[in-house]
Design a protein around this motif. Structure first.
Motif, short mmCIF file in Angstrom:
data_model
loop_
_atom_site.label_atom_id
_atom_site.label_comp_id
_atom_site.label_asym_id
_atom_site.label_seq_id
_atom_site.Cartn_x
_atom_site.Cartn_y
_atom_site.Cartn_z
N GLN A 224 52.50 37.67 16.77
CA GLN A 224 53.29 39.14 16.86
C GLN A 224 51.97 40.02 16.25
OE1 GLN A 224 56.19 39.38 13.39
NE2 GLN A 224 56.48 41.25 13.60
N GLY A 225 51.98 41.23 17.00
CA GLY A 225 51.20 42.32 17.21
C GLY A 225 49.53 41.81 17.76
N GLU A 226 49.63 41.08 18.82
CA GLU A 226 48.80 40.04 19.62
C GLU A 226 48.88 41.16 20.76
OE1 GLU A 226 47.54 35.81 19.38
OE2 GLU A 226 49.29 36.60 20.73
N GLN A 227 47.74 41.25 20.97
CA GLN A 227 48.07 42.82 22.29
C GLN A 227 47.64 42.06 23.43
OE1 GLN A 227 45.33 45.78 20.88
NE2 GLN A 227 47.50 46.76 21.62
N ALA A 228 48.06 41.17 24.76
CA ALA A 228 48.15 40.22 25.75
C ALA A 228 47.35 41.05 26.26
CB ALA A 228 48.73 38.98 25.92
N LEU A 229 46.03 40.36 27.20
CA LEU A 229 45.31 40.57 27.99
C LEU A 229 45.12 38.91 29.04
CD1 LEU A 229 42.40 42.26 26.80
CD2 LEU A 229 44.78 43.29 27.52
N VAL A 230 46.15 39.06 30.08
CA VAL A 230 46.52 37.59 31.03
C VAL A 230 45.84 37.77 32.02
CG1 VAL A 230 48.53 36.38 31.72
CG2 VAL A 230 48.40 37.90 29.72
N PHE A 231 45.69 36.30 32.34
CA PHE A 231 44.89 36.12 33.83
C PHE A 231 45.91 34.92 34.50
CE2 PHE A 231 42.28 33.72 36.87
CZ PHE A 231 41.73 34.86 37.44
N THR A 232 45.91 35.11 35.53
CA THR A 232 46.90 34.01 35.89
C THR A 232 46.52 33.44 37.45
OG1 THR A 232 48.74 35.14 37.55
CG2 THR A 232 49.12 34.46 34.60
N GLY A 233 46.88 31.63 36.94
CA GLY A 233 45.77 31.51 38.75
C GLY A 233 45.76 29.91 38.15
N PRO A 306 39.84 40.13 37.00
CA PRO A 306 38.25 40.46 37.48
C PRO A 306 38.17 39.65 38.15
CG PRO A 306 38.82 38.89 35.83
CD PRO A 306 40.24 39.42 35.88
N LEU A 307 38.02 39.56 39.26
CA LEU A 307 37.66 38.46 40.43
C LEU A 307 36.29 38.90 40.71
CD1 LEU A 307 40.83 37.30 42.41
CD2 LEU A 307 39.54 35.94 41.04
N ARG A 308 35.21 38.45 41.42
CA ARG A 308 34.26 38.90 41.37
C ARG A 308 33.63 37.36 43.01
NH1 ARG A 308 29.65 38.35 37.55
NH2 ARG A 308 29.71 35.98 37.36
N ILE A 309 34.42 36.95 43.49
CA ILE A 309 34.75 36.31 44.90
C ILE A 309 36.34 36.45 44.80
CG2 ILE A 309 33.56 33.93 46.21
CD1 ILE A 309 30.99 33.66 44.17
N PRO A 331 37.65 45.03 43.02
CA PRO A 331 37.71 45.67 44.16
C PRO A 331 38.01 44.62 44.36
CG PRO A 331 35.78 46.51 43.05
CD PRO A 331 35.90 46.27 42.02
N GLN A 332 37.11 43.65 44.50
CA GLN A 332 37.46 42.16 45.01
C GLN A 332 39.00 41.86 45.26
OE1 GLN A 332 34.73 42.64 43.95
NE2 GLN A 332 33.20 41.64 44.10
N ALA A 333 39.43 41.48 43.66
CA ALA A 333 41.09 41.80 44.40
C ALA A 333 41.78 42.55 44.79
CB ALA A 333 41.18 41.95 42.42
N LEU A 334 41.37 43.72 45.22
CA LEU A 334 42.12 45.18 45.34
C LEU A 334 42.15 43.79 47.02
CD1 LEU A 334 44.31 47.35 45.21
CD2 LEU A 334 42.28 49.16 44.83
N GLU A 335 41.59 44.20 47.68
CA GLU A 335 41.31 43.95 49.20
C GLU A 335 42.53 43.74 49.70
OE1 GLU A 335 38.95 41.03 52.03
OE2 GLU A 335 37.88 42.88 50.55
N GLY A 336 42.76 44.16 50.43
CA GLY A 336 44.13 43.95 51.43
C GLY A 336 45.36 44.26 50.89
N ILE A 337 45.48 44.85 49.51
CA ILE A 337 46.77 45.27 48.27
C ILE A 337 46.56 46.61 49.11
CG2 ILE A 337 48.07 45.47 46.52
CD1 ILE A 337 46.90 42.83 46.29
N LEU A 346 44.59 50.02 37.98
CA LEU A 346 44.15 49.97 37.60
C LEU A 346 42.42 49.28 38.10
CD1 LEU A 346 44.64 50.74 34.02
CD2 LEU A 346 45.04 52.07 35.43
N LEU A 347 41.66 50.47 38.38
CA LEU A 347 41.20 49.92 39.62
C LEU A 347 38.98 49.75 39.13
CD1 LEU A 347 39.43 48.45 41.94
CD2 LEU A 347 38.64 50.82 42.78
N ALA A 348 38.39 48.95 38.36
CA ALA A 348 36.77 48.18 37.56
C ALA A 348 36.51 48.21 38.56
CB ALA A 348 37.59 47.99 36.21
N ALA A 349 34.78 48.95 38.58
CA ALA A 349 33.37 47.64 39.35
C ALA A 349 32.93 47.19 38.20
CB ALA A 349 32.84 48.83 40.42
N ASP A 350 33.12 47.63 37.49
CA ASP A 350 32.14 46.76 36.72
C ASP A 350 32.29 46.35 35.28
OD1 ASP A 350 31.72 49.11 35.65
OD2 ASP A 350 30.31 49.63 36.87
N ALA A 351 31.25 45.87 34.45
CA ALA A 351 32.04 45.33 33.12
C ALA A 351 32.43 46.48 32.37
CB ALA A 351 31.01 45.07 32.15
N HIS A 352 31.54 47.67 32.48
CA HIS A 352 31.74 48.88 31.97
C HIS A 352 33.41 50.07 32.23
CE1 HIS A 352 27.94 49.29 29.70
NE2 HIS A 352 27.10 48.66 30.93
#
Length: 404
Positions: A224-233, A306-309, A331-337, A346-352
């Motif tokens: 309860q109360g967690e704000q989950a940020l999820v990566f699957t794979g 947040p794939l870089r390759i 941008p790498q994860a968006l390619e082809g979609i 939402l698209l993010a190109a770097d850490a900031h």
């Protein structure tokens, strides 16, 4: 129905990772139109339980055991022979005998190859109509690995990039059609193998929108109360390892400084030691294998990719979109979609940019993005419409058009 040989480098069930999702739906579609004879490898002991399910879909099948550690050692012999390591990795005399016997016994004249390394088993049949689903330009993946790794692995990966590209070009030149997972992948291959441009096309991945539905009754796996940020794979796959490590170290601390309840969940089988170590960081949970990823996605505050390759289309992104979640992608994860940043994800190109996007989405949840994402997947990513062209190519037996 006519006979068809399907060669797949990894047992196409369960559909719980990118290549197996694509190969399973390919098998299902082909089985509606042909008597499919399947030859494949089993590299995970847990997957032997699924053999009966695939036998029920096929006219005959051969499942060759593959032990990854032994196969890696065996593949090193390719260095001395100046061959691709991937070919030696998937070289098996028993599977070859089964293929030869089946082709001769059944009079097979149509062959579908899934993954370039399996094309070695179709080389002896130049008179057959042969369609190769490369999925990704694997040689370019190895090139990227070589750039990221230090010596001696950089040397090994550079060798594989060169040798595998040479083999990919030969396969495409000799077969009737070379298919990839997206137009960008197909375009890249046309540049690398211009002699086969007329035979190069693509069909996109799809999503089972009934299975990946936001309407399911999923119990939350979160506290309860967690704000989950999820990566699957699959968490023994290096691009995924690199992605979650980068996110946990470069993005998560800044997010948690503003949102202490944010927790990064890494959900996937076979977490490598580098991934397991991330569980020692504040706000990181490594689940390992879970029976169903859908509850983790359905109750996530955000899904992140947040794939870089990356090569090809990321199923993890499409599945999260199908479940009407907001996804933050590189941008790498968006390619082809086909999705519009700011509207469907939402698209993010770097850490900031990732920090800003995640913080903004946690502070101002936007349900409209998830709804638009679901609508896009329903409209553009149905499996049957994408796979229909494979059967058309098998019947035509001639080069594909560029826009295929």
């Amino acid at each position: 129905m006519d006979n068809l040989l399907l060669l797949v480098h990894r047992i196409p069930y369960p559909p719980n990772k990118g290549d197996k999702i694509r190969s399973y739906h390919l098998l299902k579609h082909l089985a509606e139109h042909y008597r499919v004879h399947l030859a494949t490898f089993v590299d995970d002991e847990d997957d032997w339980q699924h053999v009966p399910r695939l036998e029920a879909l096929t006219a005959s099948a051969h499942f060759a055991p593959l032990h990854p550690k032994q196969a890696r050692v065996r593949s090193l012999g390719a260095l001395l022979g100046n061959r691709s390591l991937s070919l030696d990795y998937y070289r098996d005399a028993g599977l070859r005998r089964w293929v030869d016997g089946t082709v001769q016994r059944e009079g097979i004249s149509r062959i579908v190859v899934f993954s370039s390394a399996m094309a070695q088993y179709a080389e002896a049949y130049p008179d057959a109509t042969r369609v190769v689903d490369f999925v990704d330009v694997d040689s370019d993946k190895w090139r990227q690995y070589a750039e990221k790794k230090s010596w001696p692995m950089s040397m090994l990966y550079a060798h594989e990039a060169r040798q595998l590209l040479a083999y990919e070009r030969r396969v495409a030149r000799e077969c009737d059609a070379a298919l990839f997972v997206s137009e960008p992948e197909a375009d890249l291959f046309r540049k690398l193998a211009p002699e086969s441009a007329a035979r190069t096309g693509h069909f996109s991945n799809g999503v089972d929108t009934v299975y990946f539905s936001p309407q399911g009754d999923y119990a939350t796996p979160y506290a309860q109360g967690e704000q989950a940020l999820v990566f699957t794979g699959a968490m023994d796959y290096w691009p995924n390892i690199d992605a979650v490590t980068w996110f946990a170290e470069e993005v998560l601390p800044a997010v948690r400084a503003r949102h202490p309840q944010a927790v990064f969940y890494i959900v996937g089988a076979r977490p490598a030691s580098e991934v397991q170590q991330l569980a020692g960081l504040p706000g990181v949970v490594v689940t390992g294998t879970v029976p169903d990823v859908r509850p983790y996605v359905a109750h996530a505050a955000l899904c992140v990719a947040p794939l870089r390759i990356a090569r090809g289309i990321q199923n993890k992104v499409l599945e999260a979109m199908a479940m009407a979640r907001t996804v933050v992608v590189s941008p790498q994860a968006l390619e082809g979609i086909q999705a519009e940043p700011g509207r469907e994800l939402l698209l993010a190109a770097d850490a900031h940019a990732f920090i800003d996007a995640v913080n903004g989405a946690l502070e101002r949840p936007e349900a409209a993005i998830g709804a638009a994402a679901r609508a896009t997947v329903e409209h553009l990513y149905g499996w049957n419409s994408h796979l229909a062209q494979v059967c058309a190519l098998l019947e035509a037996g001639r080069p594909v058009r560029k826009e295929a």
